[in-house]
Design an enzyme around this catalytic site. Structure first.
Site, mmCIF file in Angstrom:
data_model
loop_
_atom_site.group_PDB
_atom_site.id
_atom_site.type_symbol
_atom_site.label_atom_id
_atom_site.label_comp_id
_atom_site.label_asym_id
_atom_site.label_seq_id
_atom_site.Cartn_x
_atom_site.Cartn_y
_atom_site.Cartn_z
ATOM 1 N N TRP A 1 0.851 -1.186 0.000
ATOM 2 C CA TRP A 1 0.000 0.000 0.000
ATOM 3 C C TRP A 1 0.901 1.255 0.000
ATOM 4 C CZ3 TRP A 1 -0.459 3.905 3.751
ATOM 5 C CH2 TRP A 1 -1.445 4.872 3.440
ATOM 6 N N ASP B 1 -15.455 12.735 -2.274
ATOM 7 C CA ASP B 1 -14.941 11.390 -1.961
ATOM 8 C C ASP B 1 -15.790 10.744 -0.872
ATOM 9 O OD1 ASP B 1 -12.700 9.290 -1.200
ATOM 10 O OD2 ASP B 1 -11.991 10.265 -3.017
ATOM 11 N N ASP B 2 -15.236 9.736 -0.243
ATOM 12 C CA ASP B 2 -15.894 8.922 0.778
ATOM 13 C C ASP B 2 -16.530 9.783 1.877
ATOM 14 O OD1 ASP B 2 -16.588 6.884 2.428
ATOM 15 O OD2 ASP B 2 -14.562 6.114 2.744
ATOM 16 N N LYS C 1 -15.637 7.760 -9.048
ATOM 17 C CA LYS C 1 -14.440 7.066 -8.574
ATOM 18 C C LYS C 1 -14.936 5.779 -7.924
ATOM 19 C CE LYS C 1 -10.647 7.746 -5.213
ATOM 20 N NZ LYS C 1 -10.084 8.731 -4.274
ATOM 21 N N TRP C 2 -14.594 4.657 -8.535
ATOM 22 C CA TRP C 2 -15.066 3.331 -8.080
ATOM 23 C C TRP C 2 -13.936 2.705 -7.272
ATOM 24 C CZ3 TRP C 2 -19.091 -0.006 -10.766
ATOM 25 C CH2 TRP C 2 -19.124 -1.295 -10.243
ATOM 26 N N ASP C 3 -14.160 2.628 -5.969
ATOM 27 C CA ASP C 3 -13.100 2.173 -5.061
ATOM 28 C C ASP C 3 -13.334 0.725 -4.631
ATOM 29 O OD1 ASP C 3 -10.855 2.341 -3.450
ATOM 30 O OD2 ASP C 3 -11.492 4.190 -2.473
ATOM 31 N N MET C 4 -12.314 0.095 -4.100
ATOM 32 C CA MET C 4 -12.393 -1.296 -3.628
ATOM 33 C C MET C 4 -11.290 -1.445 -2.595
ATOM 34 S SD MET C 4 -11.231 -4.625 -3.885
ATOM 35 C CE MET C 4 -11.797 -6.257 -4.217
ATOM 36 N N ASN C 5 -11.681 -1.558 -1.322
ATOM 37 C CA ASN C 5 -10.674 -1.378 -0.278
ATOM 38 C C ASN C 5 -10.347 -2.577 0.592
ATOM 39 O OD1 ASN C 5 -9.616 1.300 -0.519
ATOM 40 N ND2 ASN C 5 -11.641 2.067 -0.006
ATOM 41 N N CYS D 1 -10.148 2.566 -8.660
ATOM 42 C CA CYS D 1 -9.293 2.811 -7.508
ATOM 43 C C CYS D 1 -9.410 1.588 -6.615
ATOM 44 C CB CYS D 1 -9.806 4.056 -6.779
ATOM 45 S SG CYS D 1 -8.983 4.385 -5.210
ATOM 46 N N ASP E 1 -2.351 5.831 -3.122
ATOM 47 C CA ASP E 1 -2.759 6.783 -2.078
ATOM 48 C C ASP E 1 -1.579 7.645 -1.652
ATOM 49 O OD1 ASP E 1 -5.408 6.182 -2.020
ATOM 50 O OD2 ASP E 1 -5.298 4.804 -0.326
HETATM 51 C C1 GLA Z 1 -9.169 4.606 -0.608
HETATM 52 C C2 GLA Z 1 -8.802 5.478 -1.778
HETATM 53 C C3 GLA Z 1 -8.661 6.903 -1.352
HETATM 54 C C4 GLA Z 1 -9.943 7.367 -0.727
HETATM 55 C C5 GLA Z 1 -10.326 6.462 0.421
HETATM 56 C C6 GLA Z 1 -11.685 6.799 0.962
HETATM 57 O O1 GLA Z 1 -8.142 4.492 0.290
HETATM 58 O O2 GLA Z 1 -7.633 5.015 -2.381
HETATM 59 O O3 GLA Z 1 -8.322 7.720 -2.448
HETATM 60 O O4 GLA Z 1 -10.951 7.401 -1.702
HETATM 61 O O5 GLA Z 1 -10.343 5.106 0.023
HETATM 62 O O6 GLA Z 1 -12.058 5.965 1.989
#
Ligand code: GLA
Length: 731
Positions: free
Chosen positions: A201, A368-369, A478-482, A528, A550
């Site tokens: 990361w 964002d989030d 922005k389609w995220d996956m964490n 993302c 990030d």
């Molecule tokens: C991930 C993304 C960040 C941001 C956060 C929000 O870490 O990479 O850019 O959008 O989620 O929780």
């Protein structure tokens, strides 16, 4: 035609740009063997039998079966199968109804067609009848009645061959696939290096180059996505190949799930490269009549070093992979509020940022989030895609309208694949997350992964997204996956199909992305995954850009973006100017330098523009101008590496040259000031020798040959983290 069957020699010759790829059919048993992959050769007699070494005792596929295993274990097979004597890496593993694992393929028939058919449910490169030719080779295991259709496409003007395989059960009994890779290439010789992209990361895609040696070197992921750790890319380079010279073979899987790449140095000075879906966590049941499609591998050949490979990947992906209407367009300069506010924002705060940003020339606000459910931290609400009106007073529409009134576009963040245990969605449907009944599933960032393989789940999430996107004038997602996939279990799949979950999951993600981009074709989709954990060609098929990392520190980004750009075009690399000290590494760099580094990507901002120092803010209109001036060149030009900070530990330099060689932009970043050192000479690349170029900053003119062979002197930089742009135009 780029592909022909040369009947007298019993071989297929695939010509792609300056490369040839040759497949031979051997003896009456119809083995399919690999003859050659490399620089383009003429059609006149090719010694295929001798190149495949099928006449050398004891490796003769003799009818009496005496040394059959020696043959299987050394034969350069196009699609080796498990269980009959090829003890190297194989492509196909099965479990038949009798519990056996062996299979053996014979050539049956072929078809050559113009263009390139799509792959069922999977992203893939594309091209029209003029761009490429496709070869379908049908192979068969006669005992199992298992057909394997090998697909090869040769691109006319690029040194690119793509491969895939379709496996069909034509028998009467079920067969399970335990391994179904996409390609195998056996190269002669073993004096190769392996190049791959590694990280973690905030430290994605650092380049590793190691000698191949003997044995297997595996680069893989079983996280349900490629992950920060590895990229579905591997290159095999002659050990003396450099950025500019030597033979390099690049392999990139067009896939966003578990992947497997193995380079094996084998006993007789040969290298075997295989790539495809990771067999770990993979088992696929084929009932009679059913078929399975393996994802595509892009294979690039270069005799012009790593740089030649890079430019071929860039050209291919820019013209034959990315579908978005934004592909050939300047993307709006956006400002994202993540590093500006994290979860702590409301309508007023966002509008204050937007007002200031628009006055400076920034073109889009991305929220964002934190805008949905009760999400004020990463503890809750994923899955509840309903606007939090306590934060966004007046609702989403009001906010978007106000932003639009400023002349700015509006973008929004989603993490559609996830659910928080503390969410209305989870409370209503705990069975919708990936888990094994009776076993407590592991949380990561306080969240579970939704079982998208279940169409009901995918539909429910998509409907929520669609409602939000239809509610206001939103032009970017922005389609995220964490988090990775673990505790693989699906309530929806029967026991005999649980091994299909990881692949079905990613197929469902693709389907959702397809729906999104079809229903909202005007939306710019940026992928993302906790930064750049899903930076792969599969994602680029749906969205033209991916958040690279990030870590927005300009110096760390030199290394991350350099590794990323070894394969992926600059136009795909999400890059923003952020505030300092940098939130990830606490480093302070000049605002100007942060702009130069972000310029080699999509370019945007990730800071609270109302709070940054006045001298930084004042620089933004200049940077906006710089972006508009150079983005066409950066997005579409040829990329050349001049120096890598990760190698020399002092400075970094790259350049982009327009296709017609009339314009070039050189970026030089002095990472560390060296004491007692006045200037540094760098040699440019990719220019036309006979063209005279004018440096638009100094007004000086110089020939391409002088700029490339004698070089230019970089002067006037004093201190760490300083940068410079040199813009050259043909006189
Ligand atoms: C991930 C993304 C960040 C941001 C956060 C929000 O870490 O990479 O850019 O959008 O989620 O929780």
């Amino acid at each position: 035609m780029g592909i022909r069957y040369l009947a007298d020699q019993r071989l297929f010759k695939l010509d792609a740009g300056d490369a040839s790829y040759i497949i031979g059919i051997v003896d009456e048993e119809q083995f399919l063997g690999h003859v050659y992959f490399g620089r383009r050769i003429s059609d006149s007699f090719i010694h295929s039998d001798s190149l495949m070494r099928i006449n050398e005792s004891p490796f003769v596929p003799s009818k009496n079966n005496r040394d059959r295993l020696s043959f299987y274990d050394t034969f350069p097979s196009e699609y080796p199968t498990h269980g009959i004597g090829d003890f190297r890496e194989t492509c196909l593993g099965i479990l038949d109804s009798g519990g056996h694992t062996a299979s053996k393929l014979e050539f049956v028939s072929y078809e050559i067609m113009k263009g390139k058919p799509p792959l069922d449910g999977l992203p893939a490169t594309f091209g029209n009848d003029e761009d490429c030719t496709t070869l379908k080779i049908v192979c068969l295991d006669r005992i199992l009645n298992l057909e394997v259709i090998l697909l090869y496409t040769a691109f006319e003007h690029l040194n690119v061959i793509t491969r895939s395989a379709v496996i069909r059960n034509s028998g009467n009994d079920p067969i399970s696939l335990t391994k179904a890779l996409s390609c195998c290439v056996d190269l002669d010789g073993n004096d190769y290096d392996i190049i791959s992209l590694h990280g973690s990361w905030a430290r994605e895609r650092h380049i590793q180059r190691i000698p191949m040696g003997l044995g297997k070197k595996v680069i893989s992921s079983n996280r349900g996505e490629p992950g920060h750790q590895y990229n579905p890319f591997v290159a095999v380079a002659e050990s003396d190949a450099t950025e500019d010279f030597g033979e390099v073979y690049g392999f990139n899987l067009v896939y966003s799930g578990n992947f497997y790449a193995c380079v094996e140095g084998t006993q007789f000075e040969a290298a075997r490269i295989v790539m495809g879906i990771n067999p770990t966590d993979f088992r696929w049941l084929l009932e009679p009549g059913q078929e399975f499609t393996a994802p595509e591998v892009v294979m690039v050949y270069s005799y012009q070093g790593i740089g030649g490979m890079t430019r071929t990947f860039h050209d291919l992906y820019r013209k034959h992979l990315i579908r978005s209407s934004y592909r050939d367009r300047k993307r709006p300069i956006l400002i994202n509020n993540w590093e500006a506010t994290y979860f702590n924002f409301d309508t007023e705060k966002l509008l204050a940022i937007a007002r200031e940003a628009s006055s400076l020339g920034i073109e889009m606000l991305v929220m964002d989030d934190g805008w949905f459910g009760r999400r004020n931290s990463d503890n809750c609400s994923l899955g509840d895609w309903v606007v939090n009106e306590e934060k966004l007073k007046g609702g989403l529409r009001h906010l978007v309208d106000e932003v639009n009134k400023l002349g700015m576009g509006f973008g929004i963040w989603f993490e559609p694949e996830m659910v928080s245990p503390d969410s209305d969605l989870y409370r209503a449907h705990p069975e919708w997350c990936i888990h094994i009944e009776g076993r407590t599933a592991g949380l990561a960032r306080n969240q579970y992964v939704l079982d998208l393989a279940n169409p009901e789940v995918a539909d429910a999430v998509y409907d929520m997204m669609k409602k939000i996107l239809s509610e206001a004038n939103i032009t970017y997602v922005k389609w995220d996956m964490n988090r990775p996939l673990t505790d693989l279990g699906s309530n929806w799949l029967p026991p005999e199909r649980q091994g299909e979950l990881s692949h079905r999951y990613i197929l469902a993600v693709y389907k959702m992305m397809d729906r999104l981009t079809t229903d909202f074709p005007h939306i710019l989709l940026e992928n993302c995954s906790g930064g750049g954990a899903r930076f792969d060609p599969g994602m680029l098929y749906y969205g033209p850009q991916i958040w690279c990392s990030d870590n927005t520190d300009a110096i760390d980004r030199l290394i991350i973006q350099r590794g990323t750009a070894m394969v992926y075009p600059l136009s795909t690399i999400g890059a923003h100017v952020s505030d300092c000290p940098n939130h990830t590494v606490n480093r302070t760099t000049p605002f100007e330098t942060r702009g130069y580094v972000a310029l080699a990507g999509t370019f945007g901002y990730e800071l609270d523009v109302t709070k940054i120092p006045e001298e930084d803010r004042k620089m933004i209109p200049e940077q906006v101008k710089m972006y508009h001036k150079y983005n066409d060149l950066i997005r579409e030009g040829d990329y050349y590496r001049i120096a890598d900070f990760s190698d020399n530990h002092l400075y970094d330099a790259w350049m982009v040259v327009s296709k017609d060689k009339k314009e070039a932009l050189v970026t030089y970043i002095q990472v560390y000031q060296r004491p007692n050192h006045r200037s540094r000479r760098i040699r440019l690349k990719g220019l036309d020798e006979n063209t005279v170029y004018r440096d638009s900053l100094t007004g000086e003119s110089c020939s391409g040959s002088a700029l490339m062979y004698a070089g230019i002197n970089i002067t006037g930089l004093y201190g760490d983290f300083r940068g410079k742009l040199i813009h050259l135009t043909a006189v």
